[in-house]
Design an enzyme around this catalytic site. Structure first.
Site, PDB file in Angstrom:
ATOM      1  N   TRP A 100       2.774   3.690  14.445  1.00  0.00           N
ATOM      2  CA  TRP A 100       2.488   2.578  13.523  1.00  0.00           C
ATOM      3  C   TRP A 100       3.765   1.896  13.072  1.00  0.00           C
ATOM      4  O   TRP A 100       3.813   0.669  12.945  1.00  0.00           O
ATOM      5  CB  TRP A 100       1.644   3.052  12.341  1.00  0.00           C
ATOM      6  CG  TRP A 100       0.315   3.559  12.783  1.00  0.00           C
ATOM      7  CD1 TRP A 100      -0.149   4.842  12.681  1.00  0.00           C
ATOM      8  CD2 TRP A 100      -0.736   2.824  13.450  1.00  0.00           C
ATOM      9  NE1 TRP A 100      -1.408   4.935  13.226  1.00  0.00           N
ATOM     10  CE2 TRP A 100      -1.787   3.726  13.698  1.00  0.00           C
ATOM     11  CE3 TRP A 100      -0.868   1.491  13.845  1.00  0.00           C
ATOM     12  CZ2 TRP A 100      -2.969   3.333  14.325  1.00  0.00           C
ATOM     13  CZ3 TRP A 100      -2.056   1.104  14.481  1.00  0.00           C
ATOM     14  CH2 TRP A 100      -3.082   2.019  14.709  1.00  0.00           C
ATOM     15  N   ASP A 167       3.685   1.285   4.384  1.00  0.00           N
ATOM     16  CA  ASP A 167       2.361   1.324   5.006  1.00  0.00           C
ATOM     17  C   ASP A 167       1.743   2.658   4.598  1.00  0.00           C
ATOM     18  O   ASP A 167       2.149   3.718   5.075  1.00  0.00           O
ATOM     19  CB  ASP A 167       2.509   1.216   6.532  1.00  0.00           C
ATOM     20  CG  ASP A 167       1.172   1.384   7.270  1.00  0.00           C
ATOM     21  OD1 ASP A 167       0.143   1.616   6.608  1.00  0.00           O
ATOM     22  OD2 ASP A 167       1.173   1.281   8.515  1.00  0.00           O
ATOM     23  N   LYS A 191      -9.208   4.688   6.136  1.00  0.00           N
ATOM     24  CA  LYS A 191      -8.768   6.079   6.229  1.00  0.00           C
ATOM     25  C   LYS A 191      -9.103   6.843   4.942  1.00  0.00           C
ATOM     26  O   LYS A 191      -9.584   7.948   5.000  1.00  0.00           O
ATOM     27  CB  LYS A 191      -7.259   6.153   6.486  1.00  0.00           C
ATOM     28  CG  LYS A 191      -6.767   5.274   7.639  1.00  0.00           C
ATOM     29  CD  LYS A 191      -6.888   5.950   8.996  1.00  0.00           C
ATOM     30  CE  LYS A 191      -6.683   4.992  10.168  1.00  0.00           C
ATOM     31  NZ  LYS A 191      -5.437   4.245  10.200  1.00  0.00           N
TER      32      LYS A 191
HETATM   33  C1  LIG Z   1      -4.777   3.183  11.145  1.00  0.00           C
HETATM   34  C2  LIG Z   1      -3.422   2.764  10.763  1.00  0.00           C
HETATM   35  C3  LIG Z   1      -2.980   1.437  10.945  1.00  0.00           C
HETATM   36  C4  LIG Z   1      -3.827   0.366  11.599  1.00  0.00           C
HETATM   37  O1  LIG Z   1      -4.857  -0.016  10.771  1.00  0.00           O
HETATM   38  P1  LIG Z   1      -5.854  -1.196  11.179  1.00  0.00           P
HETATM   39  O2  LIG Z   1      -6.611  -1.397   9.912  1.00  0.00           O
HETATM   40  O3  LIG Z   1      -6.676  -0.698  12.318  1.00  0.00           O
HETATM   41  O4  LIG Z   1      -5.063  -2.383  11.557  1.00  0.00           O
HETATM   42  C5  LIG Z   1      -1.714   1.116  10.524  1.00  0.00           C
HETATM   43  N1  LIG Z   1      -0.909   2.029   9.957  1.00  0.00           N
HETATM   44  C6  LIG Z   1      -1.303   3.307   9.765  1.00  0.00           C
HETATM   45  C7  LIG Z   1      -0.371   4.277   9.114  1.00  0.00           C
HETATM   46  C8  LIG Z   1      -2.564   3.717  10.171  1.00  0.00           C
HETATM   47  O5  LIG Z   1      -2.953   4.983   9.993  1.00  0.00           O
END
Ligand SMILES: *Cc1c(COP(=O)(O)O)cnc(C)c1O
Length: 355
Positions: A100, A167, A191
């Site tokens: 990511w 993030d 998540k």
């Molecule tokens: C799942 C995830 C993403 C991507 O998320 P989307 O909503 O599918 O764009 C980005 N960063 C992390 C840390 C993730 O776990």
């Protein structure tokens, strides 16, 4: 009962599913579904207001921190962050702790310079880098607080003198940290916070408006702040379900209370991984994620068998990401410790059968 260890979209509280289903049929005895009311109605406005207020309260955010619910998932933030914060020819600093983070780097390069100040690459992302320097004149420093795929997590948030961007898609609201030490936080909801289709952004408004680039209206955080996260039609249902999940979290005692439960769940599973001769953790102990627990088997030939074994017990979602292999058990907020116990018991009895 199904034990849902999915990495995302993932488990949410059962009471939230019940309330959300009822709201689809008849929202609060209005005779209308939550899906058919205008986003400018007072009904939806109060949902949006409560969702934003709950985020502020649960994270104990300063008055400078604005809360937005935006479209596009976390991946859109890979672009929107540099578009708003990084001028052409200026430099941003990024930590490369996995897939990511790399994706975030790739997008930032479209807007300015990127200095990758540290990487976990040599260890195949099994450690979080510790010693590194960040250029003082960088526009911001970006980290992925929890690495969903590799199962590592920043246990100490780095202290920096420039704006810090995180993030937090896979560990938002899972542990007590000083959220105000971040100037921008983003997280795809699916998540640990709600359904897919909405993205939480927390931004310190003082870092905005410092660059020269013209920003498209819908991409400019300032416009979303000005319009109270209602610049255009928000993903109303996803915001509503996030609000319900945040209410659930508050009733439970907030982030500190859930952190305690998350610590217990993670300890239960990691202890078994460390004790059981059949299994090995993949990440350095001090950097292990409390949300995504990655492990492999000493004998890879047994992995398919173990997957079939746990399937019988209604344990689902523990197959590791294709980049890492083995297993990944995601222990998000809504997962009860009883499900972790079922997995641990399965590991024990599988080991007995294969001793
Ligand atoms: C799942 C995830 C993403 C991507 O998320 P989307 O909503 O599918 O764009 C980005 N960063 C992390 C840390 C993730 O776990």
């Amino acid at each position: 009962m199904v034990h849902n260890f999915n990495a995302g979209p993932s488990i949410l509280p059962k009471t939230v599913f019940e309330q959300a289903s009822q709201a689809v049929l008849d929202y609060n005895n209005t005779g209308l579904s939550i899906l058919e009311i205008g986003h400018r109605t007072s009904t939806f406005q109060s949902i949006m207001d409560e969702a934003r207020a709950l985020v502020k309260e649960l994270m104990q955010l300063s008055d400078n921190h604005e809360v937005l619910f935006l479209h596009g998932g976390a991946s859109t933030q890979f672009m929107q962050v540099p578009m708003n914060l990084l001028d052409d020819k200026k430099t941003s600093a990024y930590a490369d702790t996995g897939v990511w983070g790399q994706k975030a780097v790739k997008e930032a390069k479209l807007f300015g310079n990127v200095e990758v100040v540290c990487t976990g690459k040599e260890s195949n992302y099994t450690v979080i880098p510790k010693d590194f320097a960040i250029p003082n004149d960088a526009a911001y420093f970006h980290i992925t607080t929890n690495n969903t795929i590799y199962g590592s997590q920043w246990q100490k948030i780095p202290k920096v003198s420039i704006p810090l961007v995180g993030d937090m898609s896979s560990d938002i609201f899972s542990r007590v940290i000083d959220f105000n030490s971040f100037d921008l936080i983003y997280a795809g909801a699916q998540k640990n916070m709600g359904p897919a289709g909405v993205n939480l952004v927390v931004v310190n408004k003082n870092i905005l408006g410092k660059i020269k680039r013209p920003i498209p209206t819908i991409m400019d955080y300032r416009n979303h702040i000005k319009d109270g996260s209602m610049l255009n039609t928000p993903p109303v249902f996803a915001v509503y379900v996030c609000m319900l999940t945040l209410r659930w979290l508050k009733e439970l005692g907030g982030v500190a209370a859930i952190e305690k439960k998350n610590n217990e769940k993670a300890a239960l599973l990691y202890n078994e991984i460390d004790r059981n001769p059949l299994f090995t953790g993949t990440v350095a102990k001090e950097d292990r994620s409390k949300m995504n627990v990655c492990f492999v088997m000493q004998d890879p030939a047994l992995e398919e068998k173990f997957l079939a074994f746990v399937k019988e017990l209604q344990i689902i979602g523990i197959k590791g990401h294709r980049l890492v292999g083995g297993f990944r058990a995601s222990l998000y907020n809504a997962l009860p410790i009883s499900s972790v116990q079922v997995l641990v018991d399965a590991m024990k009895s599988f080991a007995q059968q294969h001793a």
